[in-house]
Design a protein around this motif. Structure first.
Motif, PDB file in Angstrom:
ATOM      1  N   ARG A 247       0.831  -1.201   0.000  1.00 56.13           N
ATOM      2  CA  ARG A 247       0.000   0.000   0.000  1.00 56.13           C
ATOM      3  C   ARG A 247       0.867   1.253   0.000  1.00 56.13           C
ATOM      4  O   ARG A 247       0.594   2.213  -0.743  1.00 56.13           O
ATOM      5  CB  ARG A 247      -0.900  -0.058   1.232  1.00 56.13           C
ATOM      6  CG  ARG A 247      -1.804   1.130   1.519  1.00 56.13           C
ATOM      7  CD  ARG A 247      -2.636   0.782   2.757  1.00 56.13           C
ATOM      8  NE  ARG A 247      -3.472   1.876   3.205  1.00 56.13           N
ATOM      9  CZ  ARG A 247      -3.179   2.660   4.251  1.00 56.13           C
ATOM     10  NH1 ARG A 247      -2.063   2.466   4.926  1.00 56.13           N
ATOM     11  NH2 ARG A 247      -3.994   3.617   4.618  1.00 56.13           N
TER      12      ARG A 247
ATOM     13  N   GLY B 258       0.968   3.219  -3.425  1.00 55.14           N
ATOM     14  CA  GLY B 258       0.298   4.487  -3.226  1.00 55.14           C
ATOM     15  C   GLY B 258       1.165   5.669  -3.612  1.00 55.14           C
ATOM     16  O   GLY B 258       0.692   6.634  -4.224  1.00 55.14           O
TER      17      GLY B 258
ATOM     18  N   GLY C 263       0.301   8.361  -6.507  1.00 47.68           N
ATOM     19  CA  GLY C 263       0.209   9.799  -6.234  1.00 47.68           C
ATOM     20  C   GLY C 263       1.067  10.617  -7.179  1.00 47.68           C
ATOM     21  O   GLY C 263       0.617  11.639  -7.723  1.00 47.68           O
TER      22      GLY C 263
ATOM     23  N   ASP D 157     -12.941   7.559   2.363  1.00 47.64           N
ATOM     24  CA  ASP D 157     -11.482   7.580   2.215  1.00 47.64           C
ATOM     25  C   ASP D 157     -11.044   6.559   1.165  1.00 47.64           C
ATOM     26  O   ASP D 157     -10.189   6.852   0.318  1.00 47.64           O
ATOM     27  CB  ASP D 157     -10.848   7.265   3.568  1.00 47.64           C
ATOM     28  CG  ASP D 157      -9.335   7.193   3.512  1.00 47.64           C
ATOM     29  OD1 ASP D 157      -8.690   8.195   3.850  1.00 47.64           O
ATOM     30  OD2 ASP D 157      -8.787   6.133   3.145  1.00 47.64           O
TER      31      ASP D 157
ATOM     32  N   HIS E 189      -9.003   7.063  -2.716  1.00 45.21           N
ATOM     33  CA  HIS E 189      -7.854   6.366  -3.306  1.00 45.21           C
ATOM     34  C   HIS E 189      -8.209   5.743  -4.651  1.00 45.21           C
ATOM     35  O   HIS E 189      -7.346   5.678  -5.541  1.00 45.21           O
ATOM     36  CB  HIS E 189      -7.311   5.345  -2.317  1.00 45.21           C
ATOM     37  CG  HIS E 189      -6.695   5.996  -1.119  1.00 45.21           C
ATOM     38  ND1 HIS E 189      -5.484   6.640  -1.169  1.00 45.21           N
ATOM     39  CD2 HIS E 189      -7.160   6.154   0.147  1.00 45.21           C
ATOM     40  CE1 HIS E 189      -5.220   7.152   0.026  1.00 45.21           C
ATOM     41  NE2 HIS E 189      -6.218   6.873   0.827  1.00 45.21           N
ATOM     42  N   ARG E 190      -9.440   5.312  -4.816  1.00 46.96           N
ATOM     43  CA  ARG E 190      -9.862   4.870  -6.149  1.00 46.96           C
ATOM     44  C   ARG E 190      -9.825   6.047  -7.130  1.00 46.96           C
ATOM     45  O   ARG E 190      -9.407   5.902  -8.277  1.00 46.96           O
ATOM     46  CB  ARG E 190     -11.266   4.278  -6.086  1.00 46.96           C
ATOM     47  CG  ARG E 190     -11.359   2.928  -5.407  1.00 46.96           C
ATOM     48  CD  ARG E 190     -12.694   2.277  -5.680  1.00 46.96           C
ATOM     49  NE  ARG E 190     -12.779   0.973  -5.031  1.00 46.96           N
ATOM     50  CZ  ARG E 190     -13.307   0.757  -3.839  1.00 46.96           C
ATOM     51  NH1 ARG E 190     -13.818   1.778  -3.159  1.00 46.96           N
ATOM     52  NH2 ARG E 190     -13.344  -0.458  -3.319  1.00 46.96           N
TER      53      ARG E 190
ATOM     54  N   LEU F  84      -7.958   8.708  -6.910  1.00 42.05           N
ATOM     55  CA  LEU F  84      -6.549   9.034  -7.155  1.00 42.05           C
ATOM     56  C   LEU F  84      -5.961   8.089  -8.199  1.00 42.05           C
ATOM     57  O   LEU F  84      -5.261   8.528  -9.125  1.00 42.05           O
ATOM     58  CB  LEU F  84      -5.766   8.933  -5.846  1.00 42.05           C
ATOM     59  CG  LEU F  84      -4.295   9.359  -5.888  1.00 42.05           C
ATOM     60  CD1 LEU F  84      -4.177  10.858  -6.178  1.00 42.05           C
ATOM     61  CD2 LEU F  84      -3.611   9.013  -4.561  1.00 42.05           C
TER      62      LEU F  84
ATOM     63  N   THR G  85      -5.479  -0.889  -6.855  1.00 40.54           N
ATOM     64  CA  THR G  85      -6.051  -0.207  -5.685  1.00 40.54           C
ATOM     65  C   THR G  85      -7.270  -0.955  -5.175  1.00 40.54           C
ATOM     66  O   THR G  85      -7.433  -1.155  -3.958  1.00 40.54           O
ATOM     67  CB  THR G  85      -6.414   1.243  -6.054  1.00 40.54           C
ATOM     68  OG1 THR G  85      -5.226   1.941  -6.436  1.00 40.54           O
ATOM     69  CG2 THR G  85      -7.063   1.958  -4.874  1.00 40.54           C
TER      70      THR G  85
ATOM     71  N   LEU H 183      -5.855  13.816   3.976  1.00 43.45           N
ATOM     72  CA  LEU H 183      -6.005  13.654   2.533  1.00 43.45           C
ATOM     73  C   LEU H 183      -5.855  14.967   1.765  1.00 43.45           C
ATOM     74  O   LEU H 183      -5.453  14.965   0.596  1.00 43.45           O
ATOM     75  CB  LEU H 183      -7.377  13.050   2.211  1.00 43.45           C
ATOM     76  CG  LEU H 183      -7.579  11.580   2.561  1.00 43.45           C
ATOM     77  CD1 LEU H 183      -9.012  11.175   2.272  1.00 43.45           C
ATOM     78  CD2 LEU H 183      -6.607  10.705   1.780  1.00 43.45           C
TER      79      LEU H 183
ATOM     80  N   VAL I 219       1.431  11.333  -0.033  1.00 46.24           N
ATOM     81  CA  VAL I 219       0.844   9.992   0.027  1.00 46.24           C
ATOM     82  C   VAL I 219       1.617   9.128   1.018  1.00 46.24           C
ATOM     83  O   VAL I 219       1.025   8.397   1.822  1.00 46.24           O
ATOM     84  CB  VAL I 219       0.818   9.334  -1.365  1.00 46.24           C
ATOM     85  CG1 VAL I 219       0.421   7.860  -1.242  1.00 46.24           C
ATOM     86  CG2 VAL I 219      -0.160  10.050  -2.285  1.00 46.24           C
TER      87      VAL I 219
ATOM     88  N   TYR J 243       0.614  10.153   4.426  1.00 45.79           N
ATOM     89  CA  TYR J 243      -0.730   9.646   4.716  1.00 45.79           C
ATOM     90  C   TYR J 243      -0.672   8.156   5.076  1.00 45.79           C
ATOM     91  O   TYR J 243      -1.254   7.718   6.074  1.00 45.79           O
ATOM     92  CB  TYR J 243      -1.655   9.850   3.512  1.00 45.79           C
ATOM     93  CG  TYR J 243      -2.906   9.028   3.618  1.00 45.79           C
ATOM     94  CD1 TYR J 243      -4.027   9.514   4.288  1.00 45.79           C
ATOM     95  CD2 TYR J 243      -2.963   7.730   3.113  1.00 45.79           C
ATOM     96  CE1 TYR J 243      -5.157   8.739   4.435  1.00 45.79           C
ATOM     97  CE2 TYR J 243      -4.090   6.946   3.262  1.00 45.79           C
ATOM     98  CZ  TYR J 243      -5.176   7.450   3.926  1.00 45.79           C
ATOM     99  OH  TYR J 243      -6.286   6.674   4.084  1.00 45.79           O
ATOM    100  N   MET J 244       0.005   7.372   4.246  1.00 44.34           N
ATOM    101  CA  MET J 244       0.070   5.929   4.469  1.00 44.34           C
ATOM    102  C   MET J 244       0.746   5.605   5.799  1.00 44.34           C
ATOM    103  O   MET J 244       0.294   4.743   6.548  1.00 44.34           O
ATOM    104  CB  MET J 244       0.823   5.246   3.328  1.00 44.34           C
ATOM    105  CG  MET J 244       0.169   5.352   1.961  1.00 44.34           C
ATOM    106  SD  MET J 244      -1.448   4.544   1.912  1.00 44.34           S
ATOM    107  CE  MET J 244      -1.844   4.719   0.160  1.00 44.34           C
TER     108      MET J 244
END
Length: 238
Positions: free
Chosen positions: A103, A107, A111, A146, A150-151, A153, A166, A194, A213, A216-217
Motif C-alpha cells: 500500500r 500508493g 500519487g 477515504d 484512493h480509487r 486518485l 487499488t 487527505l 501519500v 498519509y500511508m
C-alpha cells in the motif's frame, strides 16, 4: 469423523474448515478431495451445502472442479491471484503487514503519476472526496469515503491497472475495516490527512504528491496498528 457443524452458519463454517485444511496442507496441492458423499458425511452436512462451499473455494482460487474427475486443490501459491487476499487476511492478520507495505509503495507511485496526469475533472473529484470524508456521519462512512478517494486518485493516473491494483488492496482489508477504524474516528482529521494529497495533485507536483501519500500511508498505518482491537484472524501456521 470430523466434528459436525451447526446449521445456523453451515456454509460459512464448512468453507472456513475446508479453506484452513487446504492452506495448512492437510489437503495437499494437486490432491483430489475425498468424494462429495464421503466429505459431506464427515462434516455432517448435505451435498448441497458442500457444493455451495466448493463454489466459494473456487471463487477464491483454492480448488477446481472437473466433471467426472472431482475437486482438486489448486497450486494457489503459484496460480492464485489477489482474490485470495481477503480470505488470507481474515485467517491471518500477519497478511495486513504485507498489504500495508505494498500500500505504501504503490500508493506513492500512484500519487506521483496522478499529479503528472490529472486533469481538472480529476482534481475536482479528489476535492469532492475530501469533502465527503470531512462530512462523514460515522467512522464507517468516513472510511468508505477515504477508500473512494484512493480509487479516484488511481483513476487520475489514467492507468486502469493502477485502479484495479487499488481495488485489490482495498479488498484485502475493507472486510476487516471495523478493526482498522482508528484513523477514521475523527472525520476532520481524516480529511486533513487527505487534503495535502489532493492539493499536490492539483498543483501538478509529483514529488510533493509522493511525499504526501507516503505521509498519509505512514500515519494511518500507525493508527491502525495502535488500535486495540485485532481483526478476526488467526495466526499463521507453518
Amino acid at each position: 469423523m470430523e466434528e459436525p457443524i451447526t446449521r445456523d452458519t453451515t456454509v460459512d463454517a464448512l468453507e472456513r474448515r475446508l479453506r484452513d485444511a487446504i492452506i495448512d496442507g492437510r489437503h495437499p496441492v494437486g490432491a483430489l478431495l475425498p468424494p462429495e458423499r464421503e466429505l459431506a458425511a464427515s462434516y455432517g452436512v448435505n451435498r448441497t451445502t458442500l457444493k455451495h462451499a466448493f463454489v466459494r473455494l473456487m471463487q477464491s482460487g483454492l480448488v477446481e472442479t472437473r466433471h467426472g474427475v472431482g475437486t482438486r486443490v489448486r497450486d494457489f501459491w503459484r496460480l492464485g491471484t489477489a482474490e485470495l487476499l481477503p480470505v488470507l487476511v481474515l485467517r491471518d492478520d500477519a497478511w495486513l503487514g504485507e498489504i500495508f507495505e505494498v500500500r505504501r509503495q504503490v500508493g506513492a507511485l500512484i500519487g506521483a503519476l496522478a499529479a503528472r496526469r490529472a486533469g481538472p475533472p480529476d482534481v475536482a473529484a479528489l476535492r469532492q472526496q475530501v469533502t465527503a470524508v470531512r462530512t462523514g456521519s460515522d467512522s464507517d462512512q468516513v472510511q468508505l469515503a477515504d477508500a473512494e478517494f484512493h480509487r479516484t486518485l488511481a483513476r487520475a493516473t489514467g492507468n486502469r491497472v493502477y485502479l484495479l491494483m487499488t481495488n485489490t488492496l482495498l479488498g484485502g482489508y475493507l472486510p476487516v475495516r471495523q478493526a482498522l477504524a482508528q484513523p477514521f474516528q475523527d472525520a476532520a482529521a481524516a480529511a486533513d490527512r487527505l487534503h495535502p494529497v489532493a492539493e499536490a495533485v492539483a498543483a501538478g507536483d509529483g514529488d510533493a504528491a509522493r511525499r504526501t501519500v507516503e505521509a498519509y500511508m505512514t500515519d494511518t498505518e500507525a493508527l491502525m496498528r495502535a488500535q486495540g482491537d485485532k481483526p478476526p484472524a488467526r495466526r499463521r501456521r507453518r
